[in-house]
Design a protein around this motif. Structure first.
Motif, PDB file in Angstrom:
ATOM      1  N   TRP A 146       0.781  -1.160  -0.020  1.00  0.00           N
ATOM      2  CA  TRP A 146      -0.066  -0.089  -0.107  1.00  0.00           C
ATOM      3  C   TRP A 146       0.813   1.312  -0.093  1.00  0.00           C
ATOM      4  O   TRP A 146       0.713   2.276  -1.037  1.00  0.00           O
ATOM      5  N   THR A 147       1.850   1.367   0.896  1.00  0.00           N
ATOM      6  CA  THR A 147       2.410   2.715   1.083  1.00  0.00           C
ATOM      7  C   THR A 147       3.568   2.781   0.216  1.00  0.00           C
ATOM      8  O   THR A 147       3.698   3.820  -0.190  1.00  0.00           O
ATOM      9  N   TRP A 148       4.087   1.902  -0.274  1.00  0.00           N
ATOM     10  CA  TRP A 148       4.700   2.091  -1.613  1.00  0.00           C
ATOM     11  C   TRP A 148       4.374   2.179  -3.016  1.00  0.00           C
ATOM     12  O   TRP A 148       4.611   2.970  -3.806  1.00  0.00           O
ATOM     13  N   CYS A 149       3.173   1.493  -3.274  1.00  0.00           N
ATOM     14  CA  CYS A 149       2.710   1.341  -4.491  1.00  0.00           C
ATOM     15  C   CYS A 149       1.388   2.286  -4.674  1.00  0.00           C
ATOM     16  O   CYS A 149       0.924   2.647  -6.009  1.00  0.00           O
ATOM     17  N   ILE A 150       0.628   2.493  -3.854  1.00  0.00           N
ATOM     18  CA  ILE A 150      -0.836   2.977  -3.923  1.00  0.00           C
ATOM     19  C   ILE A 150      -0.770   4.432  -3.498  1.00  0.00           C
ATOM     20  O   ILE A 150      -0.420   4.748  -2.260  1.00  0.00           O
ATOM     21  N   ALA A 159      -2.081   2.917 -13.616  1.00  0.00           N
ATOM     22  CA  ALA A 159      -1.290   2.003 -14.380  1.00  0.00           C
ATOM     23  C   ALA A 159       0.125   1.771 -13.757  1.00  0.00           C
ATOM     24  O   ALA A 159       0.677   0.652 -13.847  1.00  0.00           O
ATOM     25  N   ALA A 160       0.668   2.897 -13.563  1.00  0.00           N
ATOM     26  CA  ALA A 160       2.206   2.790 -13.014  1.00  0.00           C
ATOM     27  C   ALA A 160       2.023   2.496 -11.490  1.00  0.00           C
ATOM     28  O   ALA A 160       2.910   1.480 -11.163  1.00  0.00           O
ATOM     29  N   GLN A 161       0.892   2.657 -10.878  1.00  0.00           N
ATOM     30  CA  GLN A 161       0.904   2.151  -9.558  1.00  0.00           C
ATOM     31  C   GLN A 161       0.654   0.508  -9.472  1.00  0.00           C
ATOM     32  O   GLN A 161       1.280  -0.093  -8.669  1.00  0.00           O
ATOM     33  N   ALA A 162      -0.233   0.052 -10.547  1.00  0.00           N
ATOM     34  CA  ALA A 162      -0.164  -1.418 -10.821  1.00  0.00           C
ATOM     35  C   ALA A 162       1.128  -2.172 -11.054  1.00  0.00           C
ATOM     36  O   ALA A 162       1.222  -2.961 -10.576  1.00  0.00           O
ATOM     37  N   LEU A 168       6.653  -5.170  -6.780  1.00  0.00           N
ATOM     38  CA  LEU A 168       7.158  -5.311  -5.335  1.00  0.00           C
ATOM     39  C   LEU A 168       6.594  -6.687  -5.023  1.00  0.00           C
ATOM     40  O   LEU A 168       7.454  -7.495  -4.222  1.00  0.00           O
ATOM     41  N   ARG A 169       5.387  -7.360  -5.510  1.00  0.00           N
ATOM     42  CA  ARG A 169       5.080  -8.621  -5.164  1.00  0.00           C
ATOM     43  C   ARG A 169       5.947  -9.758  -5.848  1.00  0.00           C
ATOM     44  O   ARG A 169       6.381 -10.580  -5.147  1.00  0.00           O
ATOM     45  N   ALA A 235      -5.324  -7.580 -12.424  1.00  0.00           N
ATOM     46  CA  ALA A 235      -4.758  -7.976 -13.808  1.00  0.00           C
ATOM     47  C   ALA A 235      -3.147  -7.713 -13.788  1.00  0.00           C
ATOM     48  O   ALA A 235      -2.888  -8.578 -14.581  1.00  0.00           O
ATOM     49  N   ALA A 236      -2.951  -6.963 -13.179  1.00  0.00           N
ATOM     50  CA  ALA A 236      -1.478  -6.500 -13.196  1.00  0.00           C
ATOM     51  C   ALA A 236      -0.825  -7.605 -12.383  1.00  0.00           C
ATOM     52  O   ALA A 236       0.468  -8.102 -12.618  1.00  0.00           O
ATOM     53  N   LEU A 237      -1.610  -8.354 -11.302  1.00  0.00           N
ATOM     54  CA  LEU A 237      -0.804  -9.195 -10.622  1.00  0.00           C
ATOM     55  C   LEU A 237      -1.181 -10.752 -11.060  1.00  0.00           C
ATOM     56  O   LEU A 237      -0.627 -11.490  -9.990  1.00  0.00           O
ATOM     57  N   GLU A 238      -1.725 -10.800 -12.217  1.00  0.00           N
ATOM     58  CA  GLU A 238      -1.877 -12.162 -12.652  1.00  0.00           C
ATOM     59  C   GLU A 238      -0.426 -12.946 -13.156  1.00  0.00           C
ATOM     60  O   GLU A 238       0.487 -12.076 -13.511  1.00  0.00           O
TER      61      GLU A 238
END
Length: 238
Positions: A146-150, A159-162, A168-169, A235-238
């Protein structure tokens, strides 16, 4: 030696640099000291070293040069994956250790970019270990993600956040996308509820209540961003 005040984190406290050390008023950090001492023995490189207590009763730590960040423009390529890997290293190093107290591992508890030192745009260490405690990996990872990406502020395209979330994941590894998104939403909700209670608590100082008001607005706005764009993040995490 000259004492240079240091700013950082979201709650003001006395923190000064003296030479190549950081000194700060002790806040009952005996558990954090045990954790940092253990991490030094196992070679975990992404934390300051505890050096003892000075003549004023302040905890003394090694100074780690660099800066904190609050926007993706301040981070280099590879920063998000590196952050995930750093957190995974902490969790793996403390998994099943007595410090974990029967929980999954020791968590940092507040591993935001405001508690991370970056050098040349890349993260090198987590600082401010006051909140470390036995816990569950996903609580820490959800907060980190959350704190790094959102970011509802700062005009960062979703799109950049995703994409940052995926990086990160992948740096952390082995977490399904829907599990991570649920962890993010859970941590946002918990922070909003906790800080709303702090805002209404008359025992807190005006500065602490002001921070609580900001934190409620921050967590709520970021949670709404995730909820509106949940499918894009998934979708970005698939």
């Amino acid at each position: 030696m000259t004492e240079v005040p240091l700013a950082g984190g979201h709650i003001t406290r006395e923190v000064v640099r003296v030479g190549e050390t950081v000194r700060r008023t002790s806040h009952g950090t005996s558990f954090a000291v045990r954790v940092l001492t253990y991490l030094e023995t196992v070679g975990y490189e992404h934390a300051p070293r505890f050096l003892g207590v000075d003549d004023h009763g302040r905890d003394v730590f090694t100074f780690i040069p660099g800066r904190t960040t609050d926007h993706p423009s301040q981070r280099a390529a590879g920063a998000y994956a590196a952050g995930g890997t750093m957190l995974r290293g902490l969790h793996d190093a403390t998994a099943a250790h007595e410090l974990a107290g029967g929980r999954e591992c020791v968590i940092h508890g507040d591993p935001g970019p405001f508690n991370t030192i970056f050098q040349a745009g890349l993260p090198v260490a987590f600082i401010d270990w006051d909140s470390c405690r036995p816990g569950d990996r996903l609580d820490d990872l959800g907060y980190l993600a959350w704190t790094w990406c959102i970011q509802s502020q700062g005009r960062v395209p979703v799109a950049a956040q995703a994409r940052h979330l995926r990086e990160l994941r992948d740096g952390y590894g082995e977490v399904e996308g829907d599990v991570l998104v649920r962890a993010i939403l859970r941590r946002q909700t918990e922070i909003a509820e906790t800080e709303r209670a702090n805002l209404q608590d008359p025992k807190h100082t005006a500065d602490r209540r002001s921070h609580a008001k900001w934190a409620v607005e921050w967590a709520t706005a970021d949670r709404q961003l995730v909820e509106r764009n949940k499918e894009q993040f998934l979708a970005a995490l698939e």
